[in-house]
Design an enzyme around this catalytic site. Sequence first.
Site, short mmCIF file in Angstrom:
data_model
loop_
_atom_site.label_atom_id
_atom_site.label_comp_id
_atom_site.label_asym_id
_atom_site.label_seq_id
_atom_site.Cartn_x
_atom_site.Cartn_y
_atom_site.Cartn_z
N GLU A 47 46.12 46.85 52.18
CA GLU A 47 45.60 47.39 53.43
C GLU A 47 46.71 47.62 54.45
O GLU A 47 46.79 48.68 55.09
CB GLU A 47 44.55 46.44 54.02
N CYS A 73 41.06 40.40 52.43
CA CYS A 73 41.14 38.95 52.60
C CYS A 73 41.06 38.58 54.07
O CYS A 73 41.38 39.39 54.96
CB CYS A 73 42.42 38.40 51.98
N CYS A 82 44.20 40.45 56.07
CA CYS A 82 44.04 41.91 56.09
C CYS A 82 42.95 42.33 57.07
O CYS A 82 43.00 43.43 57.63
CB CYS A 82 43.71 42.41 54.69
N SER A 165 54.31 44.05 7.05
CA SER A 165 53.72 44.74 8.20
C SER A 165 54.72 45.61 8.96
O SER A 165 54.34 46.30 9.90
CB SER A 165 53.11 43.72 9.16
N GLU A 297 49.86 37.56 20.15
CA GLU A 297 50.44 38.32 19.05
C GLU A 297 50.48 37.38 17.85
O GLU A 297 51.39 36.56 17.72
CB GLU A 297 51.86 38.79 19.39
N LEU A 303 43.79 34.88 15.69
CA LEU A 303 42.99 35.91 16.34
C LEU A 303 41.50 35.68 16.07
O LEU A 303 40.67 35.81 16.98
CB LEU A 303 43.39 37.30 15.83
#
Length: 369
Positions: A47, A73, A82, A165, A297, A303
């Site tokens: 802002e 805020c 702000c 891979s 990763e 995963l």
Amino acid sequence: MLDLAARVASRAIGLVEPNPLVGAVIVKDDAVIGLGHHRRFGELHAERDALANCRSRGFDPAGATMYVTLEPCCHHGKQPPCTKSILEAGIKQVVYARRDPGEQSGGGADVLRDRGVSIRHCNASVKARQLSDPFVKRVSTGLPWVIAKWAQTIDGRIATRTGESKWISNDRSRQRVHRLRGRVDAILTGMGTVAADDPMLTPRGVRVRRDPARVILDRDLNIDPKTNLVHTADQHRTFVACAKELVVADISERRRETLVSAGVELLGVPETIAGLNLTMLLDTLWNRCALGTVLVESGPGLLGAMFDQDLIDEAVVYVAPLLLGDEEAKSVATGRVAASLVEGRRFSLISSKRLGDDVELVYRRNRDE
């Protein structure tokens, strides 16, 4: 206008966290007279940046409408409230896309409304709402934002049956991965990936905005001190997360001393029937280590566990024009039992980008099911 504010705010990904990404647009007489965003942690909020931009261009913001991606805020942190700058500028109306859930920072809309500013909460911009997702999650749950990344063939395989891979994806895709690494706080992997690839898990060949910590999930504290991750622990912050009792057990004392002397930080994590408590690990990474954005990763085991426990917020997928057609080639995630489609984890596609013959797909978890 909120879409525009979101696009401007996105310029600072990796520079403002753990603060939220915020963008602001000031409009008067149907013309944009100011643009701003939170550029760097500790610097002007969006802002104030937009108001400064407005005045530098010779415009008066009094009577204008401000569009902002997150509720302004109302507390004094590294920057003044702000809400104060908006009131001092004479802004007539504020339209915001997302409520600020923070105990201290939230409530700015009520402050402005009580002082006569017209306030409107608008859900129209998906981009603006998504922009605040990581911040809102950290504040609401006490857990970091978790991104899973992988490269796959057309038929959803991340490696051959023998583990090969390198490389499924092309150079441009791999450069995008390094760019992503350089914008997160930590990269999480498992021992399977360490054993198979001996990775560095560092961003290379790109402009680095953050030097991510490396976190290795090693329940039994068996990591080889000669691996790249341990060998470079004095250069890049490196954690090894193991079973909680091994942090103090006599049987692991020599292994601990070797790792600590190399610069590794040990994290003791409670266990569940399925292994280390991943939720507790994420809680530790954010609340103890101040790591607010975690990139996963890893291989299909970790995963699969992360997906099974619904700990993945975002998935960045690189699809290559290659088909293996081998049922024993390694899939993206394993370990779950899903007898019906409703037991799957449903995500929404938020962006797609062609990278040569590869495609980058970015998904966000649906939390409103």
